[in-house]
Each structure stands twice: as structure tokens, then as C-alpha cells.
Scaffold this motif. Structure first.
Motif, PDB file in Angstrom:
ATOM      1  N   ILE A  24      10.395  26.043  33.004  1.00 22.44           N
ATOM      2  CA  ILE A  24      10.924  27.266  32.398  1.00 22.44           C
ATOM      3  C   ILE A  24       9.875  28.371  32.414  1.00 22.44           C
ATOM      4  N   ALA A  25       8.648  28.016  32.064  1.00 21.34           N
ATOM      5  CA  ALA A  25       7.572  29.011  32.048  1.00 21.34           C
ATOM      6  C   ALA A  25       7.345  29.598  33.444  1.00 21.34           C
ATOM      7  N   GLU A  26       7.325  28.741  34.468  1.00 18.90           N
ATOM      8  CA  GLU A  26       7.071  29.226  35.825  1.00 18.90           C
ATOM      9  C   GLU A  26       8.260  30.028  36.370  1.00 18.90           C
ATOM     10  N   LEU A  27       9.478  29.624  36.039  1.00 22.66           N
ATOM     11  CA  LEU A  27      10.648  30.379  36.469  1.00 22.66           C
ATOM     12  C   LEU A  27      10.683  31.764  35.826  1.00 22.66           C
ATOM     13  N   GLY A  28      10.225  31.838  34.576  1.00 19.97           N
ATOM     14  CA  GLY A  28      10.167  33.131  33.905  1.00 19.97           C
ATOM     15  C   GLY A  28       9.256  34.115  34.615  1.00 19.97           C
ATOM     16  N   GLU A  29       8.245  33.603  35.296  1.00 22.52           N
ATOM     17  CA  GLU A  29       7.308  34.468  36.015  1.00 22.52           C
ATOM     18  C   GLU A  29       7.924  35.074  37.270  1.00 22.52           C
ATOM     19  N   VAL A  30       9.030  34.492  37.756  1.00 20.35           N
ATOM     20  CA  VAL A  30       9.652  35.007  38.981  1.00 20.35           C
ATOM     21  C   VAL A  30      11.047  35.577  38.701  1.00 20.35           C
ATOM     22  N   ASP A  57       9.054  29.169  46.083  1.00 17.62           N
ATOM     23  CA  ASP A  57       7.906  28.665  46.849  1.00 17.62           C
ATOM     24  C   ASP A  57       6.612  28.639  46.045  1.00 17.62           C
ATOM     25  N   GLY A  58       6.462  29.575  45.098  1.00 23.17           N
ATOM     26  CA  GLY A  58       5.218  29.641  44.352  1.00 23.17           C
ATOM     27  C   GLY A  58       5.172  28.772  43.109  1.00 23.17           C
ATOM     28  N   LEU A  59       6.242  28.013  42.844  1.00 22.70           N
ATOM     29  CA  LEU A  59       6.272  27.178  41.643  1.00 22.70           C
ATOM     30  C   LEU A  59       5.439  25.915  41.851  1.00 22.70           C
ATOM     31  N   GLN A  60       4.334  25.819  41.139  1.00 21.37           N
ATOM     32  CA  GLN A  60       3.426  24.691  41.320  1.00 21.37           C
ATOM     33  C   GLN A  60       4.047  23.365  40.908  1.00 21.37           C
ATOM     34  N   ILE A  61       4.920  23.418  39.892  1.00 21.31           N
ATOM     35  CA  ILE A  61       5.472  22.163  39.372  1.00 21.31           C
ATOM     36  C   ILE A  61       6.335  21.448  40.407  1.00 21.31           C
TER      37      ILE A  61
END
Length: 278
Positions: A24-30, A57-61
């Protein structure tokens, strides 16, 4: 309201936590703008105009070998997205005293009626850790107490502490969206004596609290517990959650090192919320 086109992503996540929180945190960034936590993962929504083919593509998880994440997505119109979000966000009742609900739910007859517009923030009461922390707060005396809510998300725990009579309350979250959302929810629940801050435990300089609430994750807790204790009054209480039953010995050992004593824990689906006293 215009009928904007949204994309709905359905993520199946193993293990569900802490992977869902990180996702959720990483999706919020995009530019994903709203989320619904499900039993096996997350539904995430983004306007089609903000979407592009390689957005994930940039989601590290997604490349983290500790987690297995599968997903698909489809287009929906905004009116359908709103209906989907509302149908998935049911009120949460904690005992017979407290209900956490959205603004569109009917007002219940309970002592503590908390209205939360979660948006992209964690802490609706649906997750086991939030639910158990609400239980701890309901079971303890907060009248006249000074309280810190660390990793405050929507601000729901700070809000219940305020409703139970806490007089000085600080709520801190590292995420900007959570910070903004908590400020909105604090105002929505007329808890204007809650101070909301954006940041980490580095903000805790010379503060003193009767009660500290920290619903984060095991690794951050292990790092920050010594900082919490420096801010805890003698005889004070530390409530921690965001980890599994198997992690209790490691958390308890860290607490013991800094003078905290284990008192009790709640358990729900292998998640725990633990009380320590100073």
C-alpha cells in the motif's frame, strides 16, 4: 460528480502481512489513491489518466523473495468504484462500547463512535492489530493521561484515547498521506487537542508520556523501544503491536533490557498486541 475511469487492481499477497502494508505504501507513491484490505491481499484504485503500462516496475516489494504477490486489473467507472469501496468498508464494532465507521454509515448507539475516512491510510479497525489496540485502550483508564500514538495511520487510536479522556495526545506517522489523513480525522471527530506530526521517533525529544501506543512492525519497534522508554514516565504503559505471536520473546527481551516488564497480550489470528509497564 464526473464518471472518471478507474483501474482496479486485485493483489493476492502471501503472507498478507506485513506485505500488504508495504505494498500500500509503495502504491501510494505511484498515484494509487485508495485501497481496500481484503482477507488475502489488497484492492487498489488509480485513475486511468494517472496510469501507465509499466507503473508497477518500480515497486520493490514485487521482487522481494520473502513475499508472493499475484495481481490482475480491470477498468471501472468512478460511480462503481465508490460503490465497491463503500460495500467493502463495513463498520467495525469492538465490544459493546466502540464502533469505527465511515461517514456514510448510520450513527450507532455506543459510548465511542469513531468516524474514519481512511483513504490511503492504515487503521480502520479491520486489521487484527488495530482491533486489538482498540481493545487495550477500551480496557484501560486514559482519563487525564498524556499519550503518544506512534505510527498513527488514520489516527483512530489517538482518537479513542482522546474520547476516553486523555488530555495531551501526540500522533506521529512517517507517511505524509497518513499525517494529512489523521489531521482530517482528528477534526472530523472533534478531537482538536490531538497534535499530529509527520516524522519518526527522532521527534521525541524531552517529551514525557503516561502511555505510549505503537502499532508499527517488529523491526521498527526493536529499534525504537529504547527511545520510547526515555519518554515514558515511571509507572507508565507501553502498548505495542504489528507483529506475530512468535515475535513476543524478541520484543520482550528488548523491553526487558530497558526496564519494561511484560504484563499481558491479546491475540487474534496469530497477531498480538502486548502491554508492558515501566
Amino acid at each position: 460528480m464526473s464518471n472518471s475511469i478507474y483501474l482496479e487492481y486485485n493483489f493476492k499477497v502471501t503472507p498478507v502481512q506485513p506485505a500488504s502494508d508495504i505494498l500500500i505504501a509503495e502504491l501510494g507513491e505511484v498515484q494509487f489513491e485508495s485501497f481496500v484490505e481484503t482477507e488475502d491481499g489488497v484492492q487498489a484504485y488509480i485513475k486511468k489518466e494517472d496510469w501507465y503500462p509499466n507503473i508497477l516496475d518500480g515497486l520493490q516489494i514485487l521482487s522481494n523473495p520473502l513475499f508472493s504477490i499475484d495481481y490482475d486489473y480491470s477498468e471501472i467507472e468512478q460511480e462503481n468504484w465508490n460503490a465497491t469501496w463503500e460495500s467493502n468498508f463495513n463498520p467495525i464494532q469492538v465490544g459493546d462500547q466502540c464502533v469505527v465507521r465511515a461517514p456514510f454509515h448510520d450513527k450507532p448507539e455506543v459510548d465511542y463512535d469513531i468516524v474514519i475516512e481512511p483513504k490511503m491510510s492504515f487503521g480502520t479497525g479491520h486489521h487484527e492489530t488495530t482491533y486489538m489496540m482498540l481493545q487495550h485502550i477500551l480496557d484501560h483508564d486514559f482519563k487525564g493521561k498524556s499519550v503518544l500514538d506512534m505510527g498513527s495511520g488514520t489516527g483512530v487510536l489517538a482518537i479513542l484515547a482522546a474520547m476516553k479522556g486523555a488530555v495531551t495526545i501526540d500522533a506521529i506517522d512517517i507517511d505524509n498521506w497518513c499525517y494529512l489523513n489523521a489531521k482530517e480525522n482528528v477534526e472530523r471527530n472533534n478531537c482538536n487537542h490531538i497534535n499530529v506530526y509527520e516524522g519518526t521517533a527522532d521527534l521525541l525529544i524531552d517529551q514525557q508520556y503516561d502511555i505510549i501506543i505503537a502499532n508499527i512492525n517488529r523491526n521498527i519497534l526493536l529499534e525504537d523501544i529504547p527511545t520510547y522508554v526515555k519518554c515514558l514516565k515511571k509507572g507508565g504503559i507501553l502498548f505495542v503491536s504489528g507483529f506475530y505471536k512468535e515475535d513476543i520473546p524478541q520484543i520482550s527481551e528488548r523491553c526487558k533490557e530497558v526496564g519494561l516488564k511484560f504484563e499481558k497480550n491479546l491475540e487474534k489470528n496469530n497477531w498480538v498486541a502486548v502491554k508492558y509497564v515501566f
